[in-house]
Design a protein around this motif. Structure first.
Motif, PDB file in Angstrom:
ATOM      1  N   ASP A   8      43.637  39.639  34.887  1.00 25.26           N
ATOM      2  CA  ASP A   8      42.534  38.846  35.426  1.00 25.26           C
ATOM      3  C   ASP A   8      41.471  38.516  34.373  1.00 25.26           C
ATOM      4  O   ASP A   8      40.283  38.498  34.650  1.00 25.26           O
ATOM      5  CB  ASP A   8      41.903  39.538  36.632  1.00 25.26           C
ATOM      6  CG  ASP A   8      41.111  38.585  37.503  1.00 25.26           C
ATOM      7  OD1 ASP A   8      41.464  37.391  37.554  1.00 25.26           O
ATOM      8  OD2 ASP A   8      40.123  39.033  38.119  1.00 25.26           O
ATOM      9  N   GLU A   9      41.932  38.256  33.149  1.00 24.12           N
ATOM     10  CA  GLU A   9      41.021  37.842  32.073  1.00 24.12           C
ATOM     11  C   GLU A   9      40.594  36.393  32.313  1.00 24.12           C
ATOM     12  O   GLU A   9      41.348  35.602  32.876  1.00 24.12           O
ATOM     13  CB  GLU A   9      41.704  37.928  30.709  1.00 24.12           C
ATOM     14  CG  GLU A   9      42.026  39.317  30.240  1.00 24.12           C
ATOM     15  CD  GLU A   9      40.808  40.093  29.753  1.00 24.12           C
ATOM     16  OE1 GLU A   9      39.756  39.479  29.522  1.00 24.12           O
ATOM     17  OE2 GLU A   9      40.943  41.315  29.612  1.00 24.12           O
ATOM     18  N   ASN A  10      39.405  36.047  31.864  1.00 28.22           N
ATOM     19  CA  ASN A  10      38.987  34.651  32.004  1.00 28.22           C
ATOM     20  C   ASN A  10      39.622  33.825  30.884  1.00 28.22           C
ATOM     21  O   ASN A  10      40.040  34.342  29.849  1.00 28.22           O
ATOM     22  CB  ASN A  10      37.458  34.514  32.053  1.00 28.22           C
ATOM     23  CG  ASN A  10      36.790  34.845  30.738  1.00 28.22           C
ATOM     24  OD1 ASN A  10      37.166  34.338  29.689  1.00 28.22           O
ATOM     25  ND2 ASN A  10      35.791  35.704  30.798  1.00 28.22           N
ATOM     26  N   SER A  11      39.682  32.542  31.117  1.00 21.32           N
ATOM     27  CA  SER A  11      40.382  31.637  30.200  1.00 21.32           C
ATOM     28  C   SER A  11      39.796  31.651  28.795  1.00 21.32           C
ATOM     29  O   SER A  11      40.535  31.644  27.808  1.00 21.32           O
ATOM     30  CB  SER A  11      40.372  30.214  30.750  1.00 21.32           C
ATOM     31  OG  SER A  11      41.092  30.166  31.963  1.00 21.32           O
ATOM     32  N   GLU A  12      38.477  31.667  28.706  1.00 21.99           N
ATOM     33  CA  GLU A  12      37.838  31.669  27.391  1.00 21.99           C
ATOM     34  C   GLU A  12      38.234  32.907  26.584  1.00 21.99           C
ATOM     35  O   GLU A  12      38.530  32.817  25.383  1.00 21.99           O
ATOM     36  CB  GLU A  12      36.321  31.609  27.544  1.00 21.99           C
ATOM     37  CG  GLU A  12      35.587  31.477  26.230  1.00 21.99           C
ATOM     38  CD  GLU A  12      34.086  31.344  26.416  1.00 21.99           C
ATOM     39  OE1 GLU A  12      33.383  31.500  25.404  1.00 21.99           O
ATOM     40  OE2 GLU A  12      33.617  31.085  27.541  1.00 21.99           O
ATOM     41  N   GLU A  13      38.269  34.044  27.233  1.00 19.65           N
ATOM     42  CA  GLU A  13      38.645  35.283  26.553  1.00 19.65           C
ATOM     43  C   GLU A  13      40.110  35.235  26.097  1.00 19.65           C
ATOM     44  O   GLU A  13      40.433  35.660  24.990  1.00 19.65           O
ATOM     45  CB  GLU A  13      38.412  36.483  27.477  1.00 19.65           C
ATOM     46  CG  GLU A  13      38.682  37.818  26.827  1.00 19.65           C
ATOM     47  CD  GLU A  13      37.758  38.140  25.661  1.00 19.65           C
ATOM     48  OE1 GLU A  13      38.173  38.926  24.791  1.00 19.65           O
ATOM     49  OE2 GLU A  13      36.630  37.603  25.596  1.00 19.65           O
TER      50      GLU A  13
END
Length: 70
Positions: free
Chosen positions: A32-37
């Motif tokens: 569930d990492e965000n796209s930017e990361e």
């Protein structure tokens, strides 16, 4: 189907993905990492991320459907 059968089918389909597709899918959908990361971790553009994720999901859908087709 038992949970173990489902997990085995998913693992089997994931193992066929190329490394980048597998990593993007895992980071986005499992971790569930965000796209930017994810873009920073993998050093890719946001458009490349979208393409990799789309292809991973499309292949997984096709693979799982073929395993459970009657």
């Amino acid at each position: 189907l038992k949970d173990s059968q489902i997990r085995e089918a998913i693992d089997g389909c994931l193992s066929v993905l190329n490394e980048n597709q597998r990593q993007v899918f895992y980071l986005k959908e499992i971790q569930d990492e965000n796209s930017e990361e994810i873009c920073n971790i993998m050093e890719i553009s946001s458009s490349n991320l979208r393409v990799l994720l789309y292809r991973a999901k499309a292949y997984l859908r096709e693979c799982l459907e073929s395993k459970w087709a009657l």
